[in-house]
Design an enzyme around this catalytic site. Structure first.
Site, PDB file in Angstrom:
ATOM      1  N   ASP A  22       4.132 -19.379 -22.990  1.00 45.52           N
ATOM      2  CA  ASP A  22       3.249 -18.497 -22.210  1.00 45.52           C
ATOM      3  C   ASP A  22       4.115 -17.818 -21.154  1.00 45.52           C
ATOM      4  O   ASP A  22       5.298 -18.148 -21.007  1.00 45.52           O
ATOM      5  CB  ASP A  22       2.140 -19.333 -21.544  1.00 45.52           C
ATOM      6  CG  ASP A  22       1.213 -18.499 -20.670  1.00 45.52           C
ATOM      7  OD1 ASP A  22       0.842 -17.383 -21.088  1.00 45.52           O
ATOM      8  OD2 ASP A  22       0.872 -18.935 -19.544  1.00 45.52           O
ATOM      9  N   SER A  23       3.512 -16.935 -20.382  1.00 46.97           N
ATOM     10  CA  SER A  23       4.251 -16.303 -19.289  1.00 46.97           C
ATOM     11  C   SER A  23       4.487 -17.291 -18.137  1.00 46.97           C
ATOM     12  O   SER A  23       5.341 -17.049 -17.298  1.00 46.97           O
ATOM     13  CB  SER A  23       3.459 -15.099 -18.775  1.00 46.97           C
ATOM     14  OG  SER A  23       2.202 -15.521 -18.295  1.00 46.97           O
ATOM     15  N   CYS A  82      -0.662 -17.607 -25.178  1.00 46.37           N
ATOM     16  CA  CYS A  82      -0.845 -16.501 -24.237  1.00 46.37           C
ATOM     17  C   CYS A  82      -1.667 -15.445 -24.970  1.00 46.37           C
ATOM     18  O   CYS A  82      -1.273 -15.003 -26.062  1.00 46.37           O
ATOM     19  CB  CYS A  82       0.524 -15.945 -23.860  1.00 46.37           C
ATOM     20  SG  CYS A  82       0.461 -14.407 -22.934  1.00 46.37           S
ATOM     21  N   GLU A 133      -0.949 -19.120 -10.421  1.00 48.96           N
ATOM     22  CA  GLU A 133       0.474 -19.478 -10.296  1.00 48.96           C
ATOM     23  C   GLU A 133       0.804 -19.927  -8.871  1.00 48.96           C
ATOM     24  O   GLU A 133       1.707 -20.719  -8.658  1.00 48.96           O
ATOM     25  CB  GLU A 133       1.377 -18.306 -10.716  1.00 48.96           C
ATOM     26  CG  GLU A 133       1.347 -17.997 -12.208  1.00 48.96           C
ATOM     27  CD  GLU A 133       2.134 -18.980 -13.088  1.00 48.96           C
ATOM     28  OE1 GLU A 133       3.111 -19.577 -12.607  1.00 48.96           O
ATOM     29  OE2 GLU A 133       1.751 -19.153 -14.267  1.00 48.96           O
ATOM     30  N   CYS A 187      -7.683 -15.676 -21.216  1.00 47.57           N
ATOM     31  CA  CYS A 187      -6.317 -15.774 -20.684  1.00 47.57           C
ATOM     32  C   CYS A 187      -6.105 -17.257 -20.474  1.00 47.57           C
ATOM     33  O   CYS A 187      -6.991 -17.940 -19.934  1.00 47.57           O
ATOM     34  CB  CYS A 187      -6.208 -15.021 -19.369  1.00 47.57           C
ATOM     35  SG  CYS A 187      -4.649 -15.326 -18.491  1.00 47.57           S
ATOM     36  N   HIS A 245      -4.498 -18.885 -18.470  1.00 47.59           N
ATOM     37  CA  HIS A 245      -4.523 -19.355 -17.077  1.00 47.59           C
ATOM     38  C   HIS A 245      -5.956 -19.671 -16.612  1.00 47.59           C
ATOM     39  O   HIS A 245      -6.149 -20.461 -15.693  1.00 47.59           O
ATOM     40  CB  HIS A 245      -3.950 -18.288 -16.138  1.00 47.59           C
ATOM     41  CG  HIS A 245      -2.454 -18.203 -16.125  1.00 47.59           C
ATOM     42  ND1 HIS A 245      -1.729 -17.717 -17.181  1.00 47.59           N
ATOM     43  CD2 HIS A 245      -1.552 -18.558 -15.176  1.00 47.59           C
ATOM     44  CE1 HIS A 245      -0.434 -17.745 -16.868  1.00 47.59           C
ATOM     45  NE2 HIS A 245      -0.303 -18.260 -15.658  1.00 47.59           N
TER      46      HIS A 245
HETATM   47  N1  DGL Z   1      -1.647 -16.562 -19.701  1.00 47.81           N
HETATM   48  C1  DGL Z   1      -1.410 -15.308 -20.307  1.00 47.81           C
HETATM   49  C2  DGL Z   1      -2.559 -14.816 -21.140  1.00 47.81           C
HETATM   50  O1  DGL Z   1      -3.223 -15.658 -21.720  1.00 47.81           O
HETATM   51  C3  DGL Z   1      -0.658 -14.265 -19.545  1.00 47.81           C
HETATM   52  C4  DGL Z   1      -0.980 -14.016 -18.133  1.00 47.81           C
HETATM   53  C5  DGL Z   1      -0.043 -13.017 -17.521  1.00 47.81           C
HETATM   54  O2  DGL Z   1       1.152 -13.314 -17.459  1.00 47.81           O
HETATM   55  O3  DGL Z   1      -0.496 -11.926 -17.132  1.00 47.81           O
HETATM   56  O4  DGL Z   1      -2.787 -13.638 -21.285  1.00 47.81           O
END
Ligand code: DGL
Length: 271
Positions: free
Chosen positions: A11-12, A74, A153, A185, A187
């Site tokens: 993931d990011s 992600c 984050e 997402c 996150h």
């Molecule tokens: N967690 C990621 C997603 O599901 C990326 C979030 C990001 O870096 O903008 O899209």
């Protein structure tokens, strides 16, 4: 390819750990190699070309660890890069969008589904496409929530600022009488408590992580790549920046102890 080879997950940043947690719960005999691209986060505001480049580099890095399958944990990278990289590497690669859309279509009763995600995921229209393929009658309402990723984050998962942003972002969706909200997402499941307070108890929250772990299990069976049934603890964690910060966060999310996280110069994998 050995059945004991690890699964690559990326993931990011920390968001993909919500998927790792589900994989650890559902298929504990698999070993995970995780990469969080913390130096280049957020992905959600970047172009498709950039995300494809990043995704290729990360999969090349994971291939150096001899992974037997890759999970793009992600939504943004799943939306922009999955179709491209699937053709370029000869290990199974799965994303999180298709599994998430499947659960949402099964969950809704009134056919009105909200999707929250990054700008990239929402603008790609990928959830609409999958949901409408499943059932053309479904009404899908998307909303990009660009501030959620930096808030997570920064560890502000239970904070008044996050609550205020959740009210603004999700309030707009609630006027469409949705009964299901996809946390599009990886996150966002970390903001579940805050989001639950905003939507109340009449809206089902869909976290694609659960279904993604199931999809991984199915593909490992299909390809005869399942591990040996013995629970594993030797998972490894890598990031492109801020290894200590990542490790602390990971230890608040995962069911196992993250003893070490290593920094990797991911640009070195761009050949
Ligand atoms: N967690 C990621 C997603 O599901 C990326 C979030 C990001 O870096 O903008 O899209």
């Amino acid at each position: 390819m050995s059945n004991l080879a690890p699964i690559g997950v990326f993931d990011s940043g920390v968001g993909g750990l919500t998927v790792v947690k589900e994989i650890m719960n559902q298929i504990p005999d698999e070993t995970i190699i995780y990469f969080g691209d913390t130096a280049r986060l957020p992905y959600g505001s970047k172009s498709k070309e950039t995300i494809i480049t990043y995704t290729r580099q990360i999969i090349r890095f994971l291939m150096t660890k001899n992974v037997k399958a890759v999970v793009i944990a992600c939504n943004t990278a799943s939306a922009f890069a999955l179709d491209t990289v699937k053709k370029e590497f000869d290990v199974p690669i799965i994303g999180v969008v298709k599994p998430g859309a499947k659960v949402a279509a099964e969950t809704t009763k009134n056919g009105r589904i909200g999707v929250i995600g990054t700008e990239g995921t929402i603008q790609s229209g990928i959830y609409n496409d999958f949901l409408n393929k499943t059932n053309p009658q479904l009404k899908v309402y998307g909303k990009a929530c660009p501030l959620f990723v930096p808030l997570v984050e920064e560890g502000l998962v239970d904070d008044s600022v996050t609550m205020e942003m959740a009210r603004r972002y999700i309030g707009e969706l609630l006027i469409n009488d949705i009964d299901t909200l996809v946390l599009g997402c990886t996150h966002y499941p970390l903001l579940r408590n805050t989001i639950r307070k905003v939507v109340g108890d009449k809206v089902e929250l869909v976290n694609p992580a659960y279904e993604t772990a199931q999809a991984l299990n199915v593909i490992l069976k299909e390809k005869d790549l399942k591990s040996n049934g013995i629970p594993k603890t030797d998972h490894k964690f890598f990031v492109s920046d801020g290894a200590d910060k990542f490790k602390k966060f990971a230890n608040t999310i995962l069911p196992c102890e993250v003893v070490e996280t290593k920094d990797v110069n991911i640009e070195n994998y761009s050949f």
